[in-house]
Design a protein around this motif. Structure first.
Motif, short mmCIF file in Angstrom:
data_model
loop_
_atom_site.label_atom_id
_atom_site.label_comp_id
_atom_site.label_asym_id
_atom_site.label_seq_id
_atom_site.Cartn_x
_atom_site.Cartn_y
_atom_site.Cartn_z
N ARG A 89 86.99 96.59 50.53
CA ARG A 89 86.67 98.31 50.37
C ARG A 89 87.63 99.05 51.10
O ARG A 89 88.04 99.98 50.68
N PHE A 92 77.81 97.69 38.55
CA PHE A 92 76.94 96.57 39.52
C PHE A 92 77.15 97.00 40.78
O PHE A 92 77.52 96.33 41.81
N TYR A 101 74.76 97.64 43.07
CA TYR A 101 74.10 97.57 44.18
C TYR A 101 73.67 98.51 44.98
O TYR A 101 73.28 99.87 44.47
N ASP A 144 73.78 100.27 37.97
CA ASP A 144 73.00 98.83 38.36
C ASP A 144 71.69 98.83 37.45
O ASP A 144 71.20 99.94 37.08
N SER A 145 71.24 97.68 37.23
CA SER A 145 70.07 97.43 36.61
C SER A 145 68.57 97.46 37.15
O SER A 145 67.74 97.42 36.96
N ASP A 188 71.85 98.24 31.97
CA ASP A 188 72.72 96.98 31.85
C ASP A 188 74.20 97.77 31.81
O ASP A 188 74.49 98.28 30.76
N ALA A 189 74.86 97.12 32.49
CA ALA A 189 76.34 97.55 32.83
C ALA A 189 76.97 97.41 31.33
O ALA A 189 78.02 98.39 31.16
N ASP A 240 82.07 94.62 39.97
CA ASP A 240 81.97 93.77 40.90
C ASP A 240 80.45 93.05 40.50
O ASP A 240 79.54 93.28 41.33
N1 SAH Z 1 79.06 95.45 44.10
C1 SAH Z 1 78.29 95.30 45.12
C2 SAH Z 1 77.77 93.97 44.92
C3 SAH Z 1 76.82 93.52 43.60
S1 SAH Z 1 75.78 92.49 43.50
C4 SAH Z 1 78.26 95.44 46.60
O1 SAH Z 1 79.77 95.37 46.79
O2 SAH Z 1 77.49 95.63 47.57
C5 SAH Z 1 75.31 92.52 41.75
C6 SAH Z 1 74.41 93.62 41.40
O3 SAH Z 1 74.56 93.53 39.92
C7 SAH Z 1 73.11 93.44 41.89
O4 SAH Z 1 72.67 94.86 42.44
C8 SAH Z 1 72.27 93.44 40.52
O5 SAH Z 1 71.12 94.24 40.43
C9 SAH Z 1 73.25 93.95 39.48
N2 SAH Z 1 73.31 93.56 38.12
C10 SAH Z 1 73.06 92.29 37.80
N3 SAH Z 1 73.08 92.16 36.08
C11 SAH Z 1 73.39 93.50 35.87
C12 SAH Z 1 73.52 93.97 34.55
N4 SAH Z 1 73.67 93.39 33.54
N5 SAH Z 1 73.71 95.38 34.54
C13 SAH Z 1 73.80 96.05 35.79
N6 SAH Z 1 73.65 95.57 36.96
C14 SAH Z 1 73.31 94.33 37.00
#
Ligand code: SAH
Length: 400
Positions: free
Chosen positions: A214, A230, A232, A252-253, A280-281, A301
């Motif tokens: 980052r 994703f 989080y 995020d989901s 859902d991403a 990520d």
């Molecule tokens: N990028 C974050 C870590 C990601 S962890 C960081 O740097 O802190 C993975 C995340 O993906 C979780 O928050 C989870 O809720 C989300 N996730 C899992 N499957 C998903 C999907 N299909 N669509 C969107 N988010 C999802």
């Protein structure tokens, strides 16, 4: 040798990997005719010797697991004990203190720190632990006492809810081991503050492993539109906003994750810049494309799509699909920041999937930066399983 510690004899030539530094012994590498595993208690300490009965190390055993033994000490005068754990914790802490000005980091990273099966994440005075093996579970009182001595924490929470415990025949749950653990913990990274939930967040609540990646992205985000897939609790997105991005969309989901994104945006004064989108991403990227939305930087990520070997094909497909969709959302000359925390997908593998996606879309790619896990997640050169994180920054151009 201490006669009270049962010995396990290796089959011929099965000491080679161990002598390079790896610490796992599979059940088929043990001469079970001479030294049966049956009868040993999960977590019990053993002394491993080679087929000529030369001492290799002390470890703990789990007769019900594919990984039958994990070595913890190669010094015949130091079997596993609380004082050995204190020693290991001090060495682990010295590394983190060398790299980090503030006490927010993974303080113990299992095998790489000579403490197989133990994770300790540090949020200032608060510690969140994961004990993932029967051996560490059996050592729980010693671990807690040692951690208390070295870190003097206000509270210790055990996040023993990870599915890997099932492979060891352990039950799963979250337990307070000492003190009072607040609902929310705060940490600081790169000048930003973040609140996380230690009780029910992902892993222990925060992904320390991406901090350095980052840091390296931030000089490039000023006045850019950023999509954080994703997201989080906003580790990437909120930091981009604080570093001057024009607009950030976190996807995020999980609603509880997005709630924290909003809280984190607010405490850093960037709530006007950061948007949160639940879904859902894979679906959200499709909708964004249909709505003709474009971003200058897209961050991908995701959680590990390949947790076990059997997920390989499906997982690779998922990485390719999400990266391809991410590229389609980029404005001309945009940046794709693509990460994977799947150990079973190496850096070359991920890059090749991203490249396939680029070719498919008629884009030319330039790899600008490659990152790995931070130094609080050290990689043991002899234990490939300790290396898992990849993060690539690529420039995406029309084909040339
Ligand atoms: N990028 C974050 C870590 C990601 S962890 C960081 O740097 O802190 C993975 C995340 O993906 C979780 O928050 C989870 O809720 C989300 N996730 C899992 N499957 C998903 C999907 N299909 N669509 C969107 N988010 C999802």
């Amino acid at each position: 040798m201490d006669t009270e510690i049962p010995a396990l004899l290796l089959k011929k030539n099965q000491d080679k990997r161990l002598r390079t530094g790896h610490c796992w012994i599979y059940s088929n590498e043990i001469d079970t005719e001479k030294t049966p595993l049956k009868g040993l208690q999960p977590g019990e300490q053993v002394a491993v010797v080679d087929d000529r009965e030369l001492f290799i190390g002390f470890g703990y055993v789990n007769p019900h697991s594919l990984i039958a033994v994990r070595l913890m000490s190669r010094d015949q005068t130091h079997p596993i004990s609380e004082s050995l754990i204190v020693h290991r914790l001090n060495i682990a802490l010295a590394l983190r203190q060398r790299f980090y000005a503030q006490p927010y980091y993974r303080a113990v990273f299992g095998e790489s720190d000579g403490l197989p099966g133990l994770i300790v994440d540090r949020y200032g005075d608060y510690l969140v632990l994961q004990l993932s093996t029967a051996g560490m579970e059996a050592l729980r009182p010693a671990v807690l006492a040692a951690v208390d001595k070295v870190f003097k924490p206000k509270a210790i929470l055990l996040r023993n809810d990870s599915s890997v415990r099932e492979l060891e025949g352990l039950d799963r749950g979250v337990e307070l081991a000492a003190g009072q653990m607040p609902e929310r913990l705060e940490l600081s990274e790169g000048g930003c503050r973040f609140r996380i939930s230690p009780h029910d967040g992902q892993k222990t609540g925060w992904f320390f492993d991406q901090a350095a990646n980052r840091d390296r992205l931030l000089p490039l985000v000023k006045e850019r539109r950023v999509l954080d897939l994703f997201s989080y609790v906003g580790g990437w997105g909120v930091r981009c906003a604080a570093a001057g991005a024009e607009a950030v969309t976190c996807v995020d989901s999980s609603e509880s994750a997005l709630e924290l994104v909003r809280e984190n945006a607010a405490i850093n004064g960037v709530e006007k810049t950061v948007d949160s989108l639940r879904g859902d991403a894979f679906e959200v990227v499709r909708q964004l494309k249909e709505a003709n939305q474009r971003f200058d930087i897209v961050l991908v990520d995701p959680p590990a799509f390949i947790k076990r070997r059997k997920d390989q094909k499906q997982g690779e497909l998922a990485y390719r699909r999400i990266n391809q969709a991410a590229m389609q959302l980029l404005s001309r000359d945009g940046l794709l920041v693509s990460s994977s925390c799947s150990h079973h997908l190496g850096g070359d593998g991920l890059l090749s999937l991203i490249n396939q996606a680029g070719r498919h879309l008629d884009r030319s790619l330039q790899l600008l930066m490659s990152g790995s896990q931070g130094p609080d997640h050290p990689i043991h050169p002899a234990i490939p399983e300790t290396s898992y994180l990849k993060s690539f920054t690529l420039r995406v151009l029309p084909r040339f």
